[in-house]
Design a protein around this motif. Structure first.
Motif: not given
Length: 495
Positions: A74-90
């Motif tokens: 019954d799982l369903k995808i509801t959102d795709v979110r992100y966070a941009v880190t400084t690892v290896l520049g970006r």
């Protein structure tokens, strides 16, 4: 009286609040009957302490060791979110949310744009994330070589993390099981301004940090202060008098010009200079630890062969990316001419991209970057295909602990695996970006620890640390992304 009621009466359970709802609710009655059947057959001991306990509490206590993470079907995808880190520049982390509150973690490859992943959101919203292969086939057309694959691969990582959590098994189990409990890592050799200082750094890498495989850069840029070391290099230098290999948007610059088209040549003096660098490292390292080399620069096949012959005496583990990955015939020529193993693959997308190299035995070792090659399952397929041809697999990795752990699971599940790159060894906060969900250490003495019981990738986010290392251009932290919800094209690639 139903069989279930008779059984409850024998146990002394006469509370009408227990018996009556079962009479009124057939679904609940069936679930209770199923429970008692499984209890009897499965050996759940209903001792005297349970005789007058409500049935819900009995179930809770007797199945307390069985973790439930949701209803996978019954799982369903509801959102795709992100966070941009400084690892290896970006480097952007991904989080795929679902209707059941569990989420999966992925990552867009270092230096790639998080929008590669966000544009896929409209294609996967509402789908069951456990149908990983089906979703992958639907979105893989939006990937490409190198960092163009970052979105597809990041989503695929997060789907396996979600699927493992939903079914309460590690990702490696979903790939068919594991061959190893720990994964060998290879590390860059530290550089310094003096042999004495480098010796100390090497001892630290080997003895203190415990790495058993090292790799060193050996580029022609090292010869810029050696008069007569190169032919035609001045023409390609930037304003800082460097052969800039990365970070330029000038399409006609050195870094964007393919190897055969620079006409840079290495003189005998230059070859001796590069060999001396390897000799110094081998002198400190000895021959018990494998040593690989990389980042030679942009010069043609003939100079690659000359350099390879010069370095054969040092028994290198491999020479990496001597020419562009898609020059299959040139790789075949290199492998035929040189005893040192030839390796490429960090920028190749999908098994179909690796097949020409493997089918023609043009390389000795393949080197996929899971964040570019197609994710966990596709990379395992790549490794398995190479194994059939007697070709080993090392793995390139330069990112956050999320892609690192995705690689660890894939490496654990692939037999012909050699070693996995760890590119952020000396970044003190790198490991603390995540926390393991089973209490293990991420890395112990040069080996990654495979999660033996933790579901999914076996990690969770360390919010406080990630927020300290968000990229200056985007300080958002896994915010909702409704602006990416709408699908505006028909994506079928055939008529």
């Amino acid at each position: 009286m139903t069989p279930s009621q008779k059984f409850l009466t024998k146990l002394g359970l006469k509370d009408p609040e227990i018996i009556e709802p079962a009479q009124q609710n057939p679904v609940e009655e069936n679930s209770r009957r199923s429970f008692f059947k499984k209890s009897t057959l499965g050996g759940i001991a209903l001792g005297s302490s349970f005789l007058f306990t409500p049935i819900e509490d009995v179930i809770a206590q007797t199945t307390g060791g069985v973790k439930r993470f949701g209803a996978p079907s019954d799982l369903k995808i509801t959102d795709v979110r992100y966070a941009v880190t400084t690892v290896l520049g970006r480097t952007a982390m991904l989080r795929i949310d679902t209707n059941q509150g569990i989420y999966g973690l992925g990552e867009v490859r270092d230096g790639a744009d998080e929008r590669y992943a966000l544009m896929l959101k409209s294609r996967i919203l509402g789908l069951n994330p456990c149908n990983v292969e089906m979703i992958f086939k639907a979105i893989k057309q939006f990937g490409g070589p190198s960092r163009q694959a970052g979105g597809v691969c990041g989503v695929e990582m997060a789907l396996w993390d979600l699927c493992g959590k939903a079914y309460n098994v590690p990702a490696w189990q979903l790939l068919g099981g594991r061959y190893r409990d720990k994964v060998r890592l290879y590390a860059d050799t530290p550089e310094s301004n003096s042999p004495e200082e480098q010796k100390k750094l090497m001892n630290f890498r080997i003895n203190d940090q415990g790495y058993t495989w090292l790799k060193m850069d050996l580029g022609i840029g090292e010869l810029k202060d050696m008069p007569g070391g190169l032919v035609n290099s001045q023409f390609w230098m930037n304003e800082q008098k460097n052969l800039q290999q990365w970070g330029t948007n000038n399409y006609m610059a050195y870094g964007n010009t393919r190897h055969p088209f620079t006409q840079i040549q290495i003189t005998e003096k230059g070859l001796d200079g590069l060999a001396k660098l390897v000799d110094n490292v081998r002198g400190m390292l000895g021959y018990d630890i494998p040593l690989s080399t990389d980042h030679y620069g942009h010069f043609d096949l003939n100079n690659g062969i000359r350099l390879g012959k010069k370095l054969e005496q040092y028994r290198l583990a491999w020479m990496e990316d001597v020419v562009p990955w898609d020059y299959t015939e040139q790789w075949k020529t290199l492998s035929t001419a040189l005893e040192t193993p030839m390796l490429t693959g960090e920028d190749i997308y999908l098994l179909s991209g690796f097949k020409p190299l493997i089918d023609s035995r043009a390389v000795d070792i393949i080197h996929p970057d899971l964040a570019s090659s197609g994710g966990l399952l596709e990379t395992k397929r790549i490794g398995d295909y190479a194994e059939e041809y007697g070709i080993a697999m090392a793995m390139h990795q330069a990112g956050t602990p999320i892609s690192f752990m995705a690689n660890v699971h894939c490496a654990a599940a692939t037999q012909n695996f050699l070693a996995l790159e760890h590119h952020s060894i000396d970044l003190p906060w790198w490991e603390s970006l995540v926390k393991t969900t089973d209490g293990r250490q991420l890395i112990t003495k040069g080996f990654a620890n495979v999660p033996l019981t933790a579901p999914g990738l076996g990690i969770d986010l360390n919010e406080d640390v990630i927020k300290q290392h968000l990229h200056a251009t985007d300080k958002s932290y896994f915010a909702p992304t409704p602006q990416w919800n709408d699908r505006r094209s028909h994506d079928r690639i055939f008529s």
